[in-house]
Design an enzyme around this catalytic site. Structure first.
Site, short mmCIF file in Angstrom:
data_model
loop_
_atom_site.label_atom_id
_atom_site.label_comp_id
_atom_site.label_asym_id
_atom_site.label_seq_id
_atom_site.Cartn_x
_atom_site.Cartn_y
_atom_site.Cartn_z
N LYS A 1 22.12 11.36 59.46
CA LYS A 1 21.09 12.34 59.10
C LYS A 1 19.81 12.18 59.92
CE LYS A 1 22.78 12.99 54.38
NZ LYS A 1 22.42 12.95 52.95
N GLU B 1 35.15 19.94 56.15
CA GLU B 1 33.90 19.56 56.84
C GLU B 1 34.12 19.34 58.33
OE1 GLU B 1 31.66 17.51 53.02
OE2 GLU B 1 32.37 16.21 54.62
#
Length: 137
Positions: free
Chosen positions: A9, A126
């Site tokens: 992230k 995903e």
């Protein structure tokens, strides 16, 4: 051979710990089958996290995920999804075991360094969101 998705992230990318995190995957016996650094658009982040759209943290999650680049990676290996989740540690880094990615690199439950698929079925969805099959080797 099982595959799963990992996202490093924006907070971890900003800290320049991408290499350290990728090394942990490899050290645990996971193979990096594909990886790329990207900047998510708002539409991409909203689509990827659509499962959370009705939750109160959705807007903050999307804002965070578009705040800087991310590194998306397809990990491959025996029991890849479970291994990755064990390496990540608890979502809240204050509850994560010492030596896990979140315990070592995350600052908060929101800026928690990494995302990992929560099931083999979701991993396939995903992975397809970010990678064409031809990009995975």
């Amino acid at each position: 051979m099982e595959q799963t998705l990992s996202i490093i992230k924006p907070d971890a990318v900003a800290k320049s710990v991408v290499g350290k995190i990728l090394s942990r995957f490899e050290d645990a016996g996971l193979r990096i089958a594909a990886t790329k650094k990207i900047q998510l658009s708002r539409a991409d982040a909203e689509a990827f996290y659509a499962v959370h759209a009705e939750r109160p943290f959705f807007g903050e999650l999307v804002d965070f995920m578009i705040s800087g680049p991310v590194v998306v990676t397809v990990l491959e290996g025996e029991d890849a999804m479970t291994k990755n989740r064990d390496l990540m540690g608890a979502t809240n880094p204050k509850e994560a075991q010492a030596g896990t990615i979140r315990a070592d690199f995350a600052e908060s439950i929101d800026a928690n360094a990494v995302h990992g698929s929560d099931s083999v079925e979701n991993a396939a969805i995903e992975i397809a969101f970010f990678f064409a099959q031809k990009d995975i080797s």
